[in-house]
Design a protein around this motif. Structure first.
Motif, PDB file in Angstrom:
ATOM      1  N   THR A 251      -4.683 -12.538  -1.885  1.00  0.00           N
ATOM      2  CA  THR A 251      -4.007 -11.329  -1.400  1.00  0.00           C
ATOM      3  C   THR A 251      -2.467 -11.633  -0.952  1.00  0.00           C
ATOM      4  O   THR A 251      -1.761 -11.043   0.040  1.00  0.00           O
ATOM      5  CB  THR A 251      -4.423 -10.605  -0.096  1.00  0.00           C
TER       6      THR A 251
ATOM      7  N   TYR B  26       1.560 -13.552   2.580  1.00  0.00           N
ATOM      8  CA  TYR B  26       2.036 -12.670   3.503  1.00  0.00           C
ATOM      9  C   TYR B  26       0.924 -11.717   3.878  1.00  0.00           C
ATOM     10  O   TYR B  26       0.762 -10.837   4.745  1.00  0.00           O
ATOM     11  CB  TYR B  26       3.255 -12.051   3.001  1.00  0.00           C
TER      12      TYR B  26
ATOM     13  N   TYR C 278      -0.479  -8.410   3.049  1.00  0.00           N
ATOM     14  CA  TYR C 278      -0.520  -7.235   3.663  1.00  0.00           C
ATOM     15  C   TYR C 278      -1.753  -6.441   3.656  1.00  0.00           C
ATOM     16  O   TYR C 278      -2.652  -6.737   2.642  1.00  0.00           O
ATOM     17  CB  TYR C 278       0.367  -6.506   2.350  1.00  0.00           C
TER      18      TYR C 278
ATOM     19  N   GLN D  25       2.864  -5.373   9.141  1.00  0.00           N
ATOM     20  CA  GLN D  25       4.149  -5.886   8.345  1.00  0.00           C
ATOM     21  C   GLN D  25       5.099  -6.362   9.723  1.00  0.00           C
ATOM     22  O   GLN D  25       5.749  -7.279   9.630  1.00  0.00           O
ATOM     23  CB  GLN D  25       4.990  -4.908   7.413  1.00  0.00           C
TER      24      GLN D  25
ATOM     25  N   ILE E 146      -1.286  -0.547  -0.442  1.00  0.00           N
ATOM     26  CA  ILE E 146       0.165  -0.306  -0.441  1.00  0.00           C
ATOM     27  C   ILE E 146       0.419  -0.526  -1.898  1.00  0.00           C
ATOM     28  O   ILE E 146      -0.010  -1.235  -2.389  1.00  0.00           O
ATOM     29  CB  ILE E 146       0.940  -1.334   0.393  1.00  0.00           C
TER      30      ILE E 146
ATOM     31  N   GLU F  93       4.480  -3.540  -5.509  1.00  0.00           N
ATOM     32  CA  GLU F  93       3.949  -4.089  -4.378  1.00  0.00           C
ATOM     33  C   GLU F  93       2.558  -4.629  -4.798  1.00  0.00           C
ATOM     34  O   GLU F  93       1.841  -3.752  -5.116  1.00  0.00           O
ATOM     35  CB  GLU F  93       3.853  -3.103  -3.553  1.00  0.00           C
ATOM     36  N   PHE F  94       2.242  -5.836  -4.851  1.00  0.00           N
ATOM     37  CA  PHE F  94       1.018  -6.275  -4.904  1.00  0.00           C
ATOM     38  C   PHE F  94       0.052  -5.619  -4.343  1.00  0.00           C
ATOM     39  O   PHE F  94      -0.156  -5.333  -3.283  1.00  0.00           O
ATOM     40  CB  PHE F  94       0.856  -7.590  -4.491  1.00  0.00           C
TER      41      PHE F  94
END
Lengths: 637, 271, 199
Positions: free
Chosen positions: A151, A154, A156, A259, B186, B224-225
């Motif tokens: 993922t 970072y 998210y 975030q 997202i 966005e991944f």
């Protein structure tokens, strides 16, 4: 090689009565020099792992529409590449040098808490192994079924939440990072206390080497940033394991909470990555220019300023999330302004070189390479701070180019400068300079071939983290160039490894001060005895060692003082037979830090697989801690 | 250094130079793409490109300055053979250092002005009379709904696609108000040639406006991944003349368009 | 915390502060960021609950006030314990340390009781945002109190072995610093989480 290393290092003084030989000696050591070497070796192994991951990514992207790696594999590999390079390579390499150098540079015999130091290392090593074990948990690894987290480094939310990532990969990631965070915290506390409390007499803060200053700022950033990440990760842990709702939009939560927390940690983190390397460059440039660092106070203050300002820019990673014009403006301006202290350093470094007598040796090559590459990285950073432009740049290969420019062209080049510079001090031998230069040029060429095309790719609209791209979109050529460059980098690393291994046995004998250095570590034997200094020096100025060797004549030109270097040599003590005579008490080795460290991955495995194991891990941790606390820190009184 | 070492070093420097030359002499078609942000065809992307170019000039100048200095320094100040003398031990010059702290600060402050203007302009809500499109990004496709454009049964026009990227048709020279939302993870909505990206975040509705006066077929993709299908989450934006757009609407069975004003108000929460 | 000899304390430090005291202050500084992040998450989510139970439906402010008072008083007994060892009165130190630990355990019992009450009213970790942020924040705080009780009990136990003497006052002082910090965090939590609630 381990034996050659141990041989080289053991020369510096064997042990106390009762200390173990060989492998057991390393497991129970609390000596900052040995710990630093272990950090460096472990980090380098992880560097090779992360490098292979990078090569796999580059092979997959070398041409359009490839399926060398399927999306699942690709996502796991790029996630692990990023996580590994940041947490298991650049951070620990910085810490390795902090361990090796700080006590020597401030005239101390070790760090403030030697066992805490050992604990940091073992926790880091076990955390890194824990994280990588995840590769094997996805099924049959030989069929390419990878269990590693997929993922992104970072992570998210909500992609990392259970319902979107049901496997164990993310669990390994979030728990692995918690373990590593503890190692970083412990190290941060230790170095701050060491730097503030254990300086030699006369060494005021403004007489410390710049590397020590940068380490101090880095350590403060660590102890304040890691807790924020820890909370973000704990919240994710509660969401995944116990169905909490921290990142659950359906019940009113917001993924932006993750975030904000991640980047509140994440931005100081990038300065944690770069400041030690900047410190190393600040030591190398003066030595090889044969003149002092230009503007020591400004370089120090700009480092401190960067430390403070790094807390005010985090949302520049979130410009496209729709925070609104006010937030984007505020963070845009703060990001623009953080370029100022960074620029100051570049100019001060150039001024250090200016008018010098440059000895063109490998450490200087890498240090100058740092300046050249980091400047590009910093300038692209300024282009990101023009916020509307960032709406195009964000999440593209333009960003990938930027951060590799500063982390590889910057931090890693700085670290390589440090390796070539200080290898003689800790092994007693020089790395081969000719092959060092081959290493440098190959790395510079490879680096530029790999990452400059990525600036173009980003501008041409290639997003990040895509497993492939269609034929005809126009990205094939530059991707192919980048892949070729990656293999050139790999070649340069092989050259380095060859040089390293060869030089351990056959390198030219270095002596105490092969570079005519300026700081205290060059005043003691190479490698140093266990107790570092026979006599703790009294310090009178910045670059104290240099000023003992040279005095300045009325024109400002240095004149050598005969035997000026010989202050800190008692009778050239090699071996601790002399320690007792000098009344030097070194801390006893201890196995408890290692025992306590084992508790952590056990707890983590327990949280993933079986809660009973959590109790076992907690007991191991507690046993280790109690043993540690109750064991005397020094020799029996 | 040995003669062979010198040779190897010089060879590598030569390779570096050659590579640089080849690099910059590359054919022009390696600098073109259907998603080239430097060849914008929409007003938002155009402004963004202009700002980017604006800052690239001073950045490039500083690049030349610093790299030039590096090269000059290395050539001019390298230790000459046999000369072991030490240079003057200069410790610093506070005046110069203050100057090179303040000068960049001023330059950067100047850059901040158009930056702030751009943030406000590009981040504003779409005009009241913009054509509204609700964009839903989900794993791993897009859906476009035009709430103002309804068919005879009152259902709003909705575009999806199960084969190939879905197409968002928009009329040229008219502002389009996009409202972005996600039911899962997202994503990010990005048509490089028309506008920079805006993230599509579950639990909030982000907005952006676009406008283009150049008819064409523009390539877009998720930026966005978002998991396994991230690379495949593409879409296309078809900018066409008002005539062609109306014809397309007819072919989709649209019989009425609601008054433009309501849609913008009905946009609802931005959180 | 260590009942070690003060071999290090005769070493002069550059700041004059004992290494371990400086370490504790740094640790508490980083804990500020830890609790600050947890509290921020709570505050950010305070008005975003889409479903109940809501704070005003579950809180029993009088009860929590009492357990807050208990914790506050434990800081008093902690101070008295430190004063005792500093003047060499180990017996008094033991009494006050035990009192502090007992008050801490009382506080924790109060928390446990409160949590079961909330649970019965339908507030669980997974109910809504409030459940998640509340239980994680107060849970971590409670865990810190529990660790504090463990530390105090360890010093107490060591003192019965005769290993704690007047020259070891630093250990008690550091335990005290930690204890007071945890208390202050509770005051912040009690104010922001319990007293200032949306209606």
């Amino acid at each position: 090689m381990a034996r050659a290393m141990t041989g080289q290092l053991a020369m510096g003084g064997e042990a106390h009565a009762g200390a173990a030989e060989g492998l057991w000696g390393w497991l129970s050591t609390v000596d900052h020099k040995k710990i630093g070497i272990m950090y460096g070796l472990a980090a380098f192994v992880f560097f090779l792992v992360g490098g292979v991951e990078a090569l796999l990514v580059r092979i997959q992207l070398a041409a359009p529409d490839q399926s060398f790696l399927n999306p699942d594999q690709y996502n796991a590999i790029f996630t692990m590449h990023g996580t590994t390079m940041i947490f298991l390579v650049v951070m620990p390499l910085g810490v390795a040098f902090m361990n090796l150098l700080i006590p020597l540079m401030i005239g101390a015999r070790d760090v403030a808490f030697p066992r805490l130091n050992a604990f940091s290392f073992w926790v880091f090593l076990l955390g890194g192994i824990f994280l990588n074990i995840s590769f094997f948990t996805g099924g049959n690894i030989f069929k390419g079924e990878l269990g590693a987290p997929n993922t992104g480094w970072y992570g998210y939310a909500p992609l990392t939440e259970s319902r979107f990532s049901p496997g164990e990969g993310v669990d390994y990631w979030m728990l692995g990072l918690q373990i590593l965070g503890i190692a970083s915290l412990a190290g941060g506390f230790n170095f701050i206390v060491t730097i503030l409390n254990m300086r030699a007499p006369g060494m005021t803060l403004f007489r410390m080497p710049v590397f020590v200053w940068m380490s101090l700022v880095t350590s403060f950033l660590l102890i304040f940033a890691m807790p924020v990440l820890a909370v973000g990760l704990f919240q994710l842990t509660f969401d995944r394991l116990f169905d909490a709702n921290f990142y659950n939009a359906q019940l009113g939560g917001t993924p932006l909470l993750w975030q904000h927390m991640f980047w509140l940690f994440g931005h100081p983190e990038v300065y944690i990555l770069i400041l030690p390397a900047m410190g190393m460059v600040s030591e190398v440039l003066p030595t090889f220019s044969r003149k002092p660092l230009f503007g020591y106070p400004f370089v120090v203050f700009s480092g401190v300023a960067i430390g403070f300002m790094s807390w005010g820019v985090w949302a520049h990673h979130m410009f496209t999330t729709g925070l609104g014009a006010a937030a984007n403006s505020a963070f845009g301006v703060s990001t623009i302004m953080i370029a100022v202290p960074t620029g100051v350093k570049i100019f001060n470094w150039l001024a250090t070189l200016w008018g010098g007598s440059l000895r063109m040796k490998t450490p200087l090559y890498f240090a100058i390479g740092f300046i050249a590459m980091f400047t590009i990285g910093g300038l692209t950073g300024v282009t990101h701070s023009v916020v509307p432009a960032d709406y195009q740049q964000n999440d593209t290969y333009y960003i990938v180019a930027h951060f590799h420019q500063v982390l590889f062209g910057g931090a890693l080049f700085g670290i390589f400068a440090g390796i070539y510079y200080w290898f003689p001090k800790f092994t007693g031998r020089m790395l081969h300079d000719g092959w060092g230069k081959v290493n440098f040029w190959l790395m510079l060429i490879g680096f530029n071939l790999t990452f400059q095309p990525m600036m173009v790719l980003g501008i041409l609209g290639m997003p990040r983290r895509i497993q492939t791209y269609p034929d005809g979109i126009g990205w094939g050529f530059w991707n192919a160039v980048a892949t070729a460059g990656a293999f050139v980098i790999a070649l340069s690393v092989l050259v380095f490894i060859g040089n390293f291994i060869w030089s351990l046995r056959k390198g030219e004998i270095a002596g105490d001060d092969p570079w005519d250095g300026r700081t205290l570590e060059w005043s003691i034997p190479s490698p140093p005895p266990e107790h570092n200094f026979d006599v703790i020096p009294v310090v009178h100025s910045v670059d104290d060692f240099w000023h003992r060797k040279y005095v300045e004549d009325p024109r400002g030109l240095p004149v050598r003082v005969p035997a000026g270097a010989a202050i800190a040599h008692g009778d050239g003590a090699h071996g601790d037979a002399h320690d007792a005579a000098h009344g030097i008490h070194m801390p006893n080795p201890s196995y408890y830090p290692l025992v306590a460290a084992f508790g952590m991955p056990l707890i983590a495995f327990g949280l993933i697989y079986n809660y009973a194991l959590v109790f076992v891990g907690a007991l191991v941790l507690a046993a280790g801690l109690f043993g540690w606390v109750l064991e005397p820190a020094g020799p029996e009184e | 250094m040995s003669r062979r070492g010198v040779f190897v070093q010089r060879a590598l420097v030569l390779i570096l130079l050659l590579t640089t030359v080849i690099f910059f002499s590359g054919c022009s078609n390696v600098f073109s793409s259907a998603q080239n942000t430097f060849a914008p065809d929409g007003s938002v992307a155009g402004k963004q490109r202009d700002l980017f170019i604006m800052v690239l000039w001073p950045a490039f100048a500083i690049f030349l300055l610093v790299e030039g200095m590096v090269l000059y320094i290395v050539l001019r100040f390298r230790q000459r053979k046999g000369d072991d003398s030490l240079p003057r031990q200069v410790h610093g010059n506070p005046t110069i250092e203050i100057a090179w702290t303040i000068a960049p600060a001023l330059l950067l402050a100047i850059i901040a002005v158009p930056t702030l203007a751009g943030i406000v302009d590009l981040g504003r809500k779409p005009h009241k009379d913009a054509l509204r499109v609700d964009v839903t990004g989900f794993q791993w496709n897009w859906q476009f709904t035009y709430p103002e454009l309804k068919d005879s049964s009152g259902k709003a026009l909705t575009i999806t696609s199960t084969s190939g990227p879905p197409e968002l048709h928009i009329p040229q020279d008219r502002e389009i108000g996009l409202y972005l939302h996600s039911p899962d993870v997202i994503h990010s909505f990005w048509i490089p040639k028309l506008a920079g990206k805006t993230d599509v975040i579950p639990g909030r509705i982000n907005h952006m406006w676009i406008k283009s006066d150049t008819p064409g077929d523009y390539s877009g993709q998720c930026a966005e991944f978002c998991g396994m299908g991230h690379a495949q989450m593409r879409f296309r934006v078809i900018v066409e003349s008002q005539q062609d757009f109306d014809a397309w609407l007819q072919s989709k069975g649209v019989t009425e368009s609601a008054p433009a004003g309501d849609a913008a108000q009905a946009a609802g929460a931005t959180e | 915390m260590q009942a070690t000899t003060t071999a290090e304390s005769h070493l002069e430090t550059s700041t004059g502060l004992d290494n371990r005291k400086l370490l504790m202050w740094l640790f508490l500084g980083s804990e500020c960021l830890f609790f600050g992040s947890l509290i921020s998450a709570y505050l950010l989510y305070r008005n975003r609950n889409t479903v109940g139970p809501y704070p005003h439906e579950v809180y029993d402010i009088p009860f929590t006030s009492i357990s807050s008072f208990v914790l506050l008083m434990s800081s008093v007994s902690m101070v008295l314990a430190l004063a005792a060892i500093q003047r060499g009165d180990i017996r008094a130190m033991r009494i006050w340390l035990a009192a502090t630990a007992l008050l801490g355990i009382t506080f924790l019992s109060g928390q446990a009781f409160e949590f079961t009450e909330f649970y019965d009213k339908g507030l669980k970790l997974d109910s809504n945002l409030f459940g998640s942020t509340f239980f994680v924040l107060t849970g971590f705080h409670g865990a810190h109190v529990a660790v504090g009780v463990l530390i105090l009990s360890s010093i107490l136990a060591r003192s019965f072995q005769g290993e704690v003497r007047q020259e070891h006052s630093l250990a008690v002082e550091l335990a005290g610093l930690y204890w007071h910090f945890v208390d202050i965090v509770w005051i912040v939590i009690f104010t922001l989480v319990y007293l200032i609630t949306p209606q």
